[in-house]
Scaffold this active site. Structure first.
Site, short mmCIF file in Angstrom:
data_model
loop_
_atom_site.label_atom_id
_atom_site.label_comp_id
_atom_site.label_asym_id
_atom_site.label_seq_id
_atom_site.Cartn_x
_atom_site.Cartn_y
_atom_site.Cartn_z
CB CYS A 142 21.85 -27.09 113.75
SG CYS A 142 23.20 -26.82 114.92
CG HIS A 164 33.69 -39.30 112.91
ND1 HIS A 164 34.09 -38.12 112.33
CD2 HIS A 164 32.32 -39.24 112.97
CE1 HIS A 164 33.04 -37.37 112.06
NE2 HIS A 164 31.95 -38.03 112.43
#
Length: 205
Positions: A51, A101
Site C-alpha cells: 500500500c 535499502h
C-alpha cells in the site's frame, strides 16, 4: 560486472494517488514478472507492491539500458501520465545502496510506521512469486535470504518490534485519543484492501 539495482516509489517519493494507480495497474491483468522474458538487459527481477511502495529489484550487466527498460515498465503501467512526471517520483539505488535499502525495507526502518510487522511478510511473498515465475537466480536468491536473516536479527536484537503497530492500528488508536470512547461511534471505512480489513478488526476489538 553484474549490478544490483532497485527502482521504486514509496510514501516519501510519490503522493498516494500515484502509488495507488501504479499498485492497481501492476496487480491487474498482467503481473510485471510476466514481462521478464521481454527485458533484454535484466538478468533477475523481483517485484514488490504494497500500500505504500512499489519496487523493482533487479540485476543486470548494462545498468543504463536495464534502468531504461524497467522505467518503461513503470511508465506503461501508469498509462497516459507524462514520462517526465513519472520519473520525478522514482528513486534508484545501485549495488550496496540497493542492498542497504532492501535491508531497511525488510526491517521496517523505511516504513511509514517504524517497526510495523507486515512488510517482511510482503517481501517474502514477493520473493515467492519471483521463484514461481523463475525470475530469480543465484544473486537475488542469496540476497533475499540474507535480507530475511538481517530482518530477523534486527527484530530479535533490538526493540524495534516490541511495540510494532500497523497503520490501521495507529489510525484506530488516534481515533480513540480524539474521540475517546468509540463504542457509541459510527465508522466509515473507505476501501476494501488489507489495511481496511485490519482497521475493521482493530475497531471490533
Amino acid at each position: 560486472m553484474c549490478r544490483i539495482i532497485l527502482l521504486g516509489m514509496n510514501h516519501k517519493s510519490a503522493p498516494v494517488e500515484i502509488r495507488e494507480q501504479l499498485a492497481v495497474a501492476c496487480q491487474q491483468d498482467s503481473n510485471p514478472l510476466l514481462l521478464f522474458p521481454h527485458l533484454e538487459n535484466v538478468s533477475e527481477l523481483v517485484f514488490l507492491s504494497t500500500c505504500n511502495r512499489v519496487e523493482f529489484l533487479f540485476t543486470c550487466t548494462q545498468a543504463v539500458k536495464a534502468v531504461q527498460e524497467v522505467k518503461a515498465l513503470l511508465r506503461n503501467h501508469l498509462g497516459t501520465m507524462p514520462s517526465t512526471r513519472v520519473d520525478s517520483y522514482i528513486y534508484a539505488h545501485e549495488d550496496m545502496d540497493a542492498v542497504q535499502h532492501l535491508f531497511r525495507v525488510a526491517s521496517s526502518l523505511d516504513s511509514m510506521v517504524i517497526g510495523e510487522p507486515q512488510i517482511l511478510g510482503q517481501l517474502k511473498t514477493a520473493y515467492r512469486q519471483a521463484t514461481e515465475y523463475r525470475t530469480v537466480r543465484v544473486i537475488l536468491n542469496r540476497l533475499l535470504h540474507k535480507t530475511f536473516s538481517v530482518a530477523k536479527r534486527v527484530r530479535s536484537e533490538t526493540c524495534i518490534g516490541s511495540c510494532a503497530v500497523s497503520i490501521s492500528y495507529a489510525a484506530v488508536e488516534l481515533a480513540r485519543k480524539i474521540f475517546g470512547e468509540l463504542r457509541d461511534k459510527r465508522v466509515l471505512l473507505i476501501g476494501a484492501g488489507e489495511m481496511a480489513e485490519l482497521a475493521a478488526e482493530h475497531l471490533m476489538a
